[in-house]
Design a protein around this motif. Structure first.
Motif, PDB file in Angstrom:
ATOM      1  N   GLY A 127      88.498  98.252  41.785  1.00 19.31           N
ATOM      2  CA  GLY A 127      87.697  98.965  40.799  1.00 19.31           C
ATOM      3  C   GLY A 127      87.079  98.027  39.785  1.00 19.31           C
ATOM      4  N   LEU A 128      87.869  97.051  39.313  1.00 16.55           N
ATOM      5  CA  LEU A 128      87.368  96.083  38.331  1.00 16.55           C
ATOM      6  C   LEU A 128      86.244  95.240  38.915  1.00 16.55           C
ATOM      7  CD1 LEU A 128      87.449  94.608  35.649  1.00 16.55           C
ATOM      8  CD2 LEU A 128      89.374  93.249  36.509  1.00 16.55           C
ATOM      9  N   ALA A 129      86.386  94.848  40.171  1.00 16.09           N
ATOM     10  CA  ALA A 129      85.347  94.032  40.813  1.00 16.09           C
ATOM     11  C   ALA A 129      84.000  94.738  40.802  1.00 16.09           C
ATOM     12  CB  ALA A 129      85.756  93.704  42.251  1.00 16.09           C
ATOM     13  N   PHE A 130      84.019  96.074  40.947  1.00 14.34           N
ATOM     14  CA  PHE A 130      82.774  96.806  41.121  1.00 14.34           C
ATOM     15  C   PHE A 130      82.324  97.603  39.899  1.00 14.34           C
ATOM     16  CE2 PHE A 130      84.229  96.877  45.769  1.00 14.34           C
ATOM     17  CZ  PHE A 130      83.603  95.663  46.026  1.00 14.34           C
ATOM     18  N   LEU A 131      83.155  97.675  38.859  1.00 14.12           N
ATOM     19  CA  LEU A 131      82.672  98.338  37.644  1.00 14.12           C
ATOM     20  C   LEU A 131      81.917  97.367  36.743  1.00 14.12           C
ATOM     21  CD1 LEU A 131      84.464  97.666  34.832  1.00 14.12           C
ATOM     22  CD2 LEU A 131      86.184  98.947  36.102  1.00 14.12           C
ATOM     23  N   THR A 132      82.038  96.065  37.019  1.00 15.41           N
ATOM     24  CA  THR A 132      81.212  95.090  36.321  1.00 15.41           C
ATOM     25  C   THR A 132      79.754  95.278  36.752  1.00 15.41           C
ATOM     26  OG1 THR A 132      81.635  93.459  38.058  1.00 15.41           O
ATOM     27  CG2 THR A 132      83.086  93.415  36.132  1.00 15.41           C
ATOM     28  N   ASP A 133      78.850  94.663  36.035  1.00 17.67           N
ATOM     29  CA  ASP A 133      77.427  94.851  36.329  1.00 17.67           C
ATOM     30  C   ASP A 133      77.029  94.236  37.661  1.00 17.67           C
ATOM     31  OD1 ASP A 133      77.102  96.050  33.736  1.00 17.67           O
ATOM     32  OD2 ASP A 133      77.137  94.025  32.896  1.00 17.67           O
ATOM     33  N   LEU A 134      77.612  93.084  37.966  1.00 14.71           N
ATOM     34  CA  LEU A 134      77.321  92.384  39.204  1.00 14.71           C
ATOM     35  C   LEU A 134      78.613  91.754  39.729  1.00 14.71           C
ATOM     36  CD1 LEU A 134      74.000  90.596  38.140  1.00 14.71           C
ATOM     37  CD2 LEU A 134      74.185  92.439  39.826  1.00 14.71           C
ATOM     38  N   CYS A 135      78.639  91.499  41.030  1.00 15.08           N
ATOM     39  CA  CYS A 135      79.820  90.888  41.648  1.00 15.08           C
ATOM     40  C   CYS A 135      79.382  89.788  42.611  1.00 15.08           C
ATOM     41  CB  CYS A 135      80.634  91.948  42.396  1.00 15.08           C
ATOM     42  SG  CYS A 135      82.062  91.304  43.315  1.00 15.08           S
ATOM     43  N   ILE A 136      80.039  88.635  42.506  1.00 13.34           N
ATOM     44  CA  ILE A 136      79.878  87.572  43.486  1.00 13.34           C
ATOM     45  C   ILE A 136      81.234  87.387  44.148  1.00 13.34           C
ATOM     46  CG2 ILE A 136      80.310  85.775  41.740  1.00 13.34           C
ATOM     47  CD1 ILE A 136      78.459  83.928  43.350  1.00 13.34           C
ATOM     48  N   ALA A 137      81.255  87.223  45.465  1.00 17.38           N
ATOM     49  CA  ALA A 137      82.528  87.205  46.177  1.00 17.38           C
ATOM     50  C   ALA A 137      82.598  86.047  47.165  1.00 17.38           C
ATOM     51  CB  ALA A 137      82.743  88.522  46.920  1.00 17.38           C
ATOM     52  N   ALA A 138      83.798  85.532  47.323  1.00 15.40           N
ATOM     53  CA  ALA A 138      84.046  84.534  48.358  1.00 15.40           C
ATOM     54  C   ALA A 138      84.076  85.223  49.717  1.00 15.40           C
ATOM     55  CB  ALA A 138      85.379  83.833  48.099  1.00 15.40           C
ATOM     56  N   GLU A 139      83.764  84.456  50.752  1.00 14.16           N
ATOM     57  CA  GLU A 139      83.756  85.018  52.101  1.00 14.16           C
ATOM     58  C   GLU A 139      85.116  85.576  52.494  1.00 14.16           C
ATOM     59  OE1 GLU A 139      80.317  82.214  54.224  1.00 14.16           O
ATOM     60  OE2 GLU A 139      82.431  81.606  54.305  1.00 14.16           O
ATOM     61  N   ASP A 140      86.182  85.034  51.904  1.00 11.30           N
ATOM     62  CA  ASP A 140      87.530  85.482  52.276  1.00 11.30           C
ATOM     63  C   ASP A 140      88.014  86.667  51.440  1.00 11.30           C
ATOM     64  OD1 ASP A 140      88.019  84.342  49.812  1.00 11.30           O
ATOM     65  OD2 ASP A 140      89.668  83.059  50.484  1.00 11.30           O
ATOM     66  N   ALA A 141      87.204  87.174  50.544  1.00 15.12           N
ATOM     67  CA  ALA A 141      87.625  88.296  49.707  1.00 15.12           C
ATOM     68  C   ALA A 141      87.810  89.549  50.557  1.00 15.12           C
ATOM     69  CB  ALA A 141      86.597  88.552  48.611  1.00 15.12           C
ATOM     70  N   ARG A 142      88.859  90.310  50.240  1.00 14.66           N
ATOM     71  CA  ARG A 142      89.103  91.591  50.896  1.00 14.66           C
ATOM     72  C   ARG A 142      89.286  92.660  49.817  1.00 14.66           C
ATOM     73  NH1 ARG A 142      87.856  92.250  56.066  1.00 14.66           N
ATOM     74  NH2 ARG A 142      89.214  94.090  56.044  1.00 14.66           N
ATOM     75  N   PHE A 143      88.641  93.781  50.031  1.00 15.18           N
ATOM     76  CA  PHE A 143      88.703  94.885  49.083  1.00 15.18           C
ATOM     77  C   PHE A 143      89.504  96.025  49.709  1.00 15.18           C
ATOM     78  CE2 PHE A 143      84.868  92.427  48.337  1.00 15.18           C
ATOM     79  CZ  PHE A 143      84.943  92.191  46.972  1.00 15.18           C
ATOM     80  N   THR A 144      90.536  96.474  49.014  1.00 12.68           N
ATOM     81  CA  THR A 144      91.450  97.468  49.562  1.00 12.68           C
ATOM     82  C   THR A 144      91.591  98.638  48.599  1.00 12.68           C
ATOM     83  OG1 THR A 144      92.706  95.673  50.620  1.00 12.68           O
ATOM     84  CG2 THR A 144      93.766  97.839  50.488  1.00 12.68           C
ATOM     85  N   PRO A 145      91.100  99.842  48.976  1.00  8.37           N
ATOM     86  CA  PRO A 145      91.214 100.996  48.088  1.00  8.37           C
ATOM     87  C   PRO A 145      92.665 101.309  47.710  1.00  8.37           C
ATOM     88  CG  PRO A 145      89.599 101.421  49.788  1.00  8.37           C
ATOM     89  CD  PRO A 145      90.264 100.125  50.165  1.00  8.37           C
ATOM     90  N   ALA A 146      93.558 101.390  48.669  1.00  8.61           N
ATOM     91  CA  ALA A 146      95.014 101.460  48.451  1.00  8.61           C
ATOM     92  C   ALA A 146      95.532 102.766  47.869  1.00  8.61           C
ATOM     93  CB  ALA A 146      95.480 100.292  47.568  1.00  8.61           C
ATOM     94  N   TYR A 147      94.669 103.618  47.348  1.00 10.14           N
ATOM     95  CA  TYR A 147      95.155 104.801  46.630  1.00 10.14           C
ATOM     96  C   TYR A 147      95.752 105.869  47.533  1.00 10.14           C
ATOM     97  CZ  TYR A 147      92.674 102.860  42.630  1.00 10.14           C
ATOM     98  OH  TYR A 147      92.253 102.040  41.617  1.00 10.14           O
ATOM     99  N   ALA A 148      94.986 106.310  48.531  1.00  9.56           N
ATOM    100  CA  ALA A 148      95.426 107.437  49.346  1.00  9.56           C
ATOM    101  C   ALA A 148      96.737 107.151  50.066  1.00  9.56           C
ATOM    102  CB  ALA A 148      94.337 107.807  50.359  1.00  9.56           C
ATOM    103  N   LYS A 149      96.954 105.901  50.438  1.00 12.58           N
ATOM    104  CA  LYS A 149      98.171 105.546  51.171  1.00 12.58           C
ATOM    105  C   LYS A 149      99.434 105.802  50.362  1.00 12.58           C
ATOM    106  CE  LYS A 149      96.974 102.366  54.822  1.00 12.58           C
ATOM    107  NZ  LYS A 149      97.278 101.070  55.450  1.00 12.58           N
ATOM    108  N   ILE A 150      99.315 105.741  49.021  1.00  8.62           N
ATOM    109  CA  ILE A 150     100.489 106.021  48.199  1.00  8.62           C
ATOM    110  C   ILE A 150     100.369 107.390  47.528  1.00  8.62           C
ATOM    111  CG2 ILE A 150     101.088 103.606  47.837  1.00  8.62           C
ATOM    112  CD1 ILE A 150      99.819 103.780  45.059  1.00  8.62           C
ATOM    113  N   GLY A 151      99.417 108.195  48.010  1.00 11.47           N
ATOM    114  CA  GLY A 151      99.348 109.585  47.584  1.00 11.47           C
ATOM    115  C   GLY A 151      98.711 109.837  46.245  1.00 11.47           C
ATOM    116  N   VAL A 152      97.806 108.953  45.816  1.00 11.76           N
ATOM    117  CA  VAL A 152      97.159 109.151  44.523  1.00 11.76           C
ATOM    118  C   VAL A 152      95.638 109.051  44.667  1.00 11.76           C
ATOM    119  CG1 VAL A 152      99.126 108.302  43.197  1.00 11.76           C
ATOM    120  CG2 VAL A 152      97.340 106.690  43.905  1.00 11.76           C
ATOM    121  N   SER A 153      94.948 109.462  43.625  1.00  9.89           N
ATOM    122  CA  SER A 153      93.494 109.369  43.571  1.00  9.89           C
ATOM    123  C   SER A 153      93.091 108.087  42.852  1.00  9.89           C
ATOM    124  CB  SER A 153      92.922 110.594  42.840  1.00  9.89           C
ATOM    125  OG  SER A 153      93.542 110.737  41.567  1.00  9.89           O
ATOM    126  N   PRO A 154      91.824 107.672  42.958  1.00 11.73           N
ATOM    127  CA  PRO A 154      91.385 106.409  42.346  1.00 11.73           C
ATOM    128  C   PRO A 154      91.509 106.410  40.828  1.00 11.73           C
ATOM    129  CG  PRO A 154      89.795 107.189  43.965  1.00 11.73           C
ATOM    130  CD  PRO A 154      90.759 108.309  43.738  1.00 11.73           C
TER     131      PRO A 154
END
Length: 267
Positions: A127-154
């Protein structure tokens, strides 16, 4: 406003602030916990963001993570302990009070905020990565929502930064049907501005931040406020805001100098 001396901050602080000319950098500094967000880092981020907002010399803020990850999201040890003791509401409520104040400052401040992401960005870290105005990422970056798997909302601003970019359907897909996605996928969906080799991330981030900082303050602040209000503002109100912002910008020395330079070409 005088610039505070953040050139050698204590390394045991949960987040660090450095300022070099027009570029400020906040570093998430809980590497042993993969920069997960607990109350200490939420309070520190709130404080540091307020300092950056009040510093008229800063035009760009970079947010990065120390260690192997950008941020693993909410601190599950803290949250798990609160769940076990039936104190979720006060514990998480207090954490989010400070973290939300930080997010509001990031979105409100008349400066461009650039996240620089390597390794894992999960949950509120994504969320922090994408609530900023712009994002630059390394090729090895992985984005994981993670919420639903533990039964919660974002939370952590995840819907604030993503839905307006990818739309409702893809947002639902990402939050409920994707285990993780790559920097390249994020770029294809418009969430990431640039993808660079991991070894080049720091240098590329600095170059990108310096390029953004070349814009005069009035151009940065006016553009940011207009872009964020456009989707929820009636047309006439938005046009009136555009008129107000451009007149404010045209009354600056930077605009006068730029116009003089442009009109003097070829004479």
């Amino acid at each position: 406003m005088p610039t505070p001396d953040h050139t050698a901050p204590p390394s045991d602080q949960p987040a660090l602030l450095t300022i070099a000319g027009p570029v400020a950098t906040i570093t998430l500094n809980r590497p042993s916990a993969f920069n997960s967000v607990d109350l200490s880092i939420a309070k520190k981020l709130e404080q540091l963001a307020a300092e950056v907002e009040d510093n008229d010399d800063v035009r760009v803020l970079v947010i990065q993570g120390e260690g192997r990850a950008f941020s693993a999201g909410g601190d599950l040890q803290t949250i798990g302990a609160a769940a076990a003791s039936d104190t979720i509401a006060p514990v998480v409520g207090e954490l989010l009070k400070h973290y939300h104040a930080f997010i509001e400052t990031v979105r409100r401040m008349p400066k461009i905020v650039l996240s620089s992401v390597h390794g894992s960005a999960a949950g509120a870290g994504m969320g922090l990565a994408f609530l900023t105005d712009l994002c630059i990422a390394a090729e090895d970056a992985r984005f994981t929502p993670a919420y639903a798997k533990i039964g919660v909302s974002p939370d952590g601003g995840s819907t604030v930064g993503m839905v307006g970019t990818v739309g409702n359907r893809r947002a639902l897909q990402l939050f409920l049907a994707e285990d993780s996605f790559s920097a390249q996928q994020a770029y294809d969906w418009g969430l990431v501005a640039r993808v660079v080799p991991a070894a080049e991330l720091k240098a590329a981030t600095q170059k990108f931040a310096e390029r953004l900082a070349q814009n005069p303050p009035a151009a940065i602040s006016g553009t940011k406020s207009l872009v964020y209000q456009a989707a929820v503002t009636p047309t006439k109100q938005q046009l009136d805001a555009e008129k107000q912002k451009i007149i404010e910008a045209m009354n600056t020395d930077e605009f006068r100098a730029a116009v003089k330079k442009f009109t003097s070409r070829g004479k």
